[in-house]
Write a protein that holds these residues in place. Structure first.
Motif, mmCIF file in Angstrom:
data_model
loop_
_atom_site.group_PDB
_atom_site.id
_atom_site.type_symbol
_atom_site.label_atom_id
_atom_site.label_comp_id
_atom_site.label_asym_id
_atom_site.label_seq_id
_atom_site.Cartn_x
_atom_site.Cartn_y
_atom_site.Cartn_z
ATOM 1 N N GLY A 281 38.741 -18.232 -3.933
ATOM 2 C CA GLY A 281 39.812 -17.474 -4.609
ATOM 3 C C GLY A 281 40.313 -18.017 -5.977
ATOM 4 N N VAL A 282 40.372 -19.594 -5.588
ATOM 5 C CA VAL A 282 40.804 -20.362 -6.838
ATOM 6 C C VAL A 282 39.686 -20.535 -7.922
ATOM 7 N N CYS A 283 38.244 -20.453 -7.415
ATOM 8 C CA CYS A 283 37.154 -20.483 -8.423
ATOM 9 C C CYS A 283 37.190 -19.250 -8.981
ATOM 10 N N VAL A 284 37.303 -18.126 -8.413
ATOM 11 C CA VAL A 284 37.178 -16.696 -9.168
ATOM 12 C C VAL A 284 38.268 -16.654 -9.815
ATOM 13 N N GLY A 285 39.590 -17.201 -9.603
ATOM 14 C CA GLY A 285 40.585 -16.921 -10.610
ATOM 15 C C GLY A 285 40.413 -17.972 -11.796
ATOM 16 N N LEU A 286 39.895 -19.024 -11.546
ATOM 17 C CA LEU A 286 39.639 -19.764 -12.694
ATOM 18 C C LEU A 286 38.482 -19.220 -13.669
ATOM 19 N N GLU A 287 37.618 -18.531 -12.972
ATOM 20 C CA GLU A 287 36.359 -18.052 -13.730
ATOM 21 C C GLU A 287 36.857 -16.898 -14.706
ATOM 22 N N VAL A 288 37.735 -16.128 -14.059
ATOM 23 C CA VAL A 288 38.519 -14.813 -14.650
ATOM 24 C C VAL A 288 39.086 -15.691 -15.961
ATOM 25 N N GLY A 289 39.851 -16.457 -15.744
ATOM 26 C CA GLY A 289 40.709 -17.120 -16.873
ATOM 27 C C GLY A 289 39.881 -17.483 -17.929
ATOM 28 N N LEU A 290 38.764 -18.394 -17.502
ATOM 29 C CA LEU A 290 37.879 -18.892 -18.433
ATOM 30 C C LEU A 290 37.092 -17.718 -19.169
ATOM 31 N N GLY A 291 36.848 -16.556 -18.379
ATOM 32 C CA GLY A 291 36.229 -15.628 -19.355
ATOM 33 C C GLY A 291 36.747 -14.827 -20.237
ATOM 34 N N ARG A 292 38.085 -15.066 -20.194
ATOM 35 C CA ARG A 292 39.103 -14.385 -20.951
ATOM 36 C C ARG A 292 39.514 -15.215 -22.095
ATOM 37 N N SER A 293 39.003 -16.589 -21.927
ATOM 38 C CA SER A 293 39.701 -17.455 -22.870
ATOM 39 C C SER A 293 38.495 -17.368 -24.326
ATOM 40 N N GLU A 294 38.857 -18.161 -25.406
ATOM 41 C CA GLU A 294 37.972 -18.117 -26.517
ATOM 42 C C GLU A 294 36.949 -18.894 -26.004
ATOM 43 N N LEU A 295 36.803 -20.144 -25.243
ATOM 44 C CA LEU A 295 35.885 -20.911 -24.947
ATOM 45 C C LEU A 295 34.729 -19.863 -24.142
ATOM 46 N N GLY A 296 35.091 -19.087 -23.066
ATOM 47 C CA GLY A 296 34.265 -18.435 -22.410
ATOM 48 C C GLY A 296 33.413 -17.312 -22.962
ATOM 49 N N ARG A 297 34.291 -16.748 -24.311
ATOM 50 C CA ARG A 297 33.685 -15.739 -24.968
ATOM 51 C C ARG A 297 32.635 -16.447 -26.105
ATOM 52 N N ARG A 298 32.701 -17.634 -26.315
ATOM 53 C CA ARG A 298 31.781 -18.215 -27.365
ATOM 54 C C ARG A 298 30.780 -18.882 -26.463
ATOM 55 N N TRP A 299 30.955 -19.654 -25.360
ATOM 56 C CA TRP A 299 29.992 -20.206 -24.591
ATOM 57 C C TRP A 299 29.246 -19.416 -23.495
ATOM 58 N N ARG A 300 28.195 -18.989 -23.727
ATOM 59 C CA ARG A 300 27.285 -18.212 -23.017
ATOM 60 C C ARG A 300 26.017 -18.859 -22.493
ATOM 61 N N VAL A 301 26.214 -18.977 -21.015
ATOM 62 C CA VAL A 301 25.186 -19.669 -20.039
ATOM 63 C C VAL A 301 23.920 -18.759 -19.735
ATOM 64 N N HIS A 302 22.912 -19.249 -19.827
ATOM 65 C CA HIS A 302 21.497 -18.361 -19.604
ATOM 66 C C HIS A 302 21.744 -17.571 -17.984
ATOM 67 N N TRP A 303 21.288 -16.324 -17.736
ATOM 68 C CA TRP A 303 21.731 -15.791 -16.563
ATOM 69 C C TRP A 303 21.028 -16.298 -15.555
ATOM 70 N N ALA A 304 19.875 -17.283 -15.580
ATOM 71 C CA ALA A 304 19.162 -17.683 -14.495
ATOM 72 C C ALA A 304 19.975 -18.954 -13.970
ATOM 73 N N VAL A 305 20.565 -19.641 -14.811
ATOM 74 C CA VAL A 305 21.405 -20.735 -14.708
ATOM 75 C C VAL A 305 22.558 -20.455 -13.792
ATOM 76 N N ARG A 306 23.081 -19.362 -14.393
ATOM 77 C CA ARG A 306 24.347 -18.816 -13.716
ATOM 78 C C ARG A 306 24.139 -18.340 -12.227
ATOM 79 N N TRP A 307 22.912 -17.721 -12.039
ATOM 80 C CA TRP A 307 22.443 -17.114 -10.993
ATOM 81 C C TRP A 307 22.290 -18.226 -9.983
ATOM 82 N N GLY A 308 21.565 -19.355 -10.501
ATOM 83 C CA GLY A 308 21.146 -20.312 -9.430
ATOM 84 C C GLY A 308 22.750 -21.080 -9.024
ATOM 85 N N LEU A 309 23.428 -21.575 -9.919
ATOM 86 C CA LEU A 309 24.986 -22.112 -9.649
ATOM 87 C C LEU A 309 25.806 -21.128 -8.623
#
Length: 354
Positions: A281-309
């Motif tokens: 829950g904490v990790c998903v909450g942080l992920e949601v916050g990061l995705g809505r931030s300027e850093l999250g909108r600019r920094w895109r990680v490859h789908w395969a890396v995100r899937w593996g992580l």
């Protein structure tokens, strides 16, 4: 476990659920919605928390606690405020549909209207790149039966980590197959199109994608309406309202999973499963916050890396906190043996029929 006594106990539980839901449909549903309706439903909610206690079968205990103690009570809480699936006019006008939708993890499939904005799922060409198709169903069925009937040979030979990884796959396959069978049967009984229970969770490219868009929609929907949205309304205007709503939803999910584990084992809780969901829950909450931030909108990680992580984190934390209680208390052994007996019983019925 004494099969005749267990069958009698199960029959009593089914009778109690049917009687309670029938009384709710005809009597308590007429009470004004809100706190008065919730108070009227509290005796039945209390009863549903007691129902799994007389059972000794791990399989029946797990199903009763999941279907009735958790999901049915949450649906009744929502129904008290004229919310949730039971408040659908198509359901609350029919006793049969009301009982079926209250007792089983099902939901009417909803299609977005033409005017509603489309929300794109972050799949990013997953199907096209890896070539997933109809063969996945056959692979699931083969894997399910290989694991189910081969576990006796490797359970005491393979390392504990390998066994728990196999249990990750088996848990998904059991839920996926079981809920799909329930969905198909009830669709034929009611002539209503139902929501799919899962959306290929092994393709998730983030924790938010896994828990919010792909894994066990019935639980996600119940938690969204009973926990997430009320917390969001209570904290409206606060910057951390969304984070609090997500985290509280996972905390409640963890407590309900811990309760189900207690029904299965009847031993003192270790709270490992609760901490598993709190962490996510904490990790998903942080992920949601990061995705809505300027850093999250600019920094895109490859789908395969995100899937593996994402898959690595899910499996790793599951091996650490979720599955050890099953193995330690031999719930895995009991459930597998009971499920094999049930499958053998069904095969015997089919053989007799032909």
């Amino acid at each position: 476990m004494n099969p005749p006594n267990e069958a009698i106990t199960l029959l009593k539980i089914i009778t109690s659920v049917l009687t309670s839901l029938t009384f709710i449909f005809f009597i308590t549903s007429k009470i004004p919605k809100g706190i008065p309706s919730l108070i009227a439903h509290l005796p039945f909610i209390t009863l549903f928390f007691i129902l799994p206690l007389p059972l000794s079968s791990s399989l029946l205990t797990g199903l009763t606690s999941f279907f009735i103690t958790w999901l049915c009570t949450f649906k009744l809480i929502l129904f008290s405020f004229d919310l949730g699936p039971l408040s659908n006019p198509n359901i609350k006008s029919s006793l049969t549909k009301f009982i079926l939708f209250a007792s089983f993890p099902i939901k009417i499939k909803q299609y977005p209207s033409r005017n509603s904005p489309r929300v794109a799922k972050p799949r990013e060409g997953f199907e096209n790149r890896l070539g997933f198709g109809l063969w996945v169903l056959g692979a699931k069925i083969i894997a399910f039966y290989l694991i189910l009937y081969g576990c006796d040979h490797w359970r005491y030979r393979a390392p504990a980590v390998i066994i728990q990884c196999v249990y990750c796959v088996l848990l998904y396959l059991c839920l996926d197959h079981g809920l799909l069978v329930i969905k198909s049967v009830i669709e034929n009984l009611t002539d209503v199109e139902l929501q799919e229970p899962f959306d290929e969770p092994y393709k998730a490219t983030s924790l938010r994608d896994f828990w919010g868009r792909r894994w066990n929609f019935m639980v996600s929907d119940a938690l969204r309406h009973t926990v997430h949205e009320p917390v969001m309304r209570a904290l409206k205007g606060r910057r951390w309202a969304r984070f609090a709503g997500v985290t509280c939803s996972f905390v409640v999910s963890g407590l309900m999973h811990e309760l189900i584990m207690w029904y299965l084992t009847r031993v003192r809780p270790t709270w490992e499963i609760t901490w598993f969901f709190v962490m996510h829950g904490v990790c998903v909450g942080l992920e949601v916050g990061l995705g809505r931030s300027e850093l999250g909108r600019r920094w895109r990680v490859h789908w395969a890396v995100r899937w593996g992580l994402s898959m690595g984190f899910l499996v790793g934390t599951g091996l650490w906190l979720f599955y050890p209680q099953f193995v330690r208390n031999k719930v895995d052994v009991r459930v597998i043996e009971e499920f094999k007996s049930f499958v053998g019983f069904l095969i015997g019925l089919v053989s007799v029929g032909f």
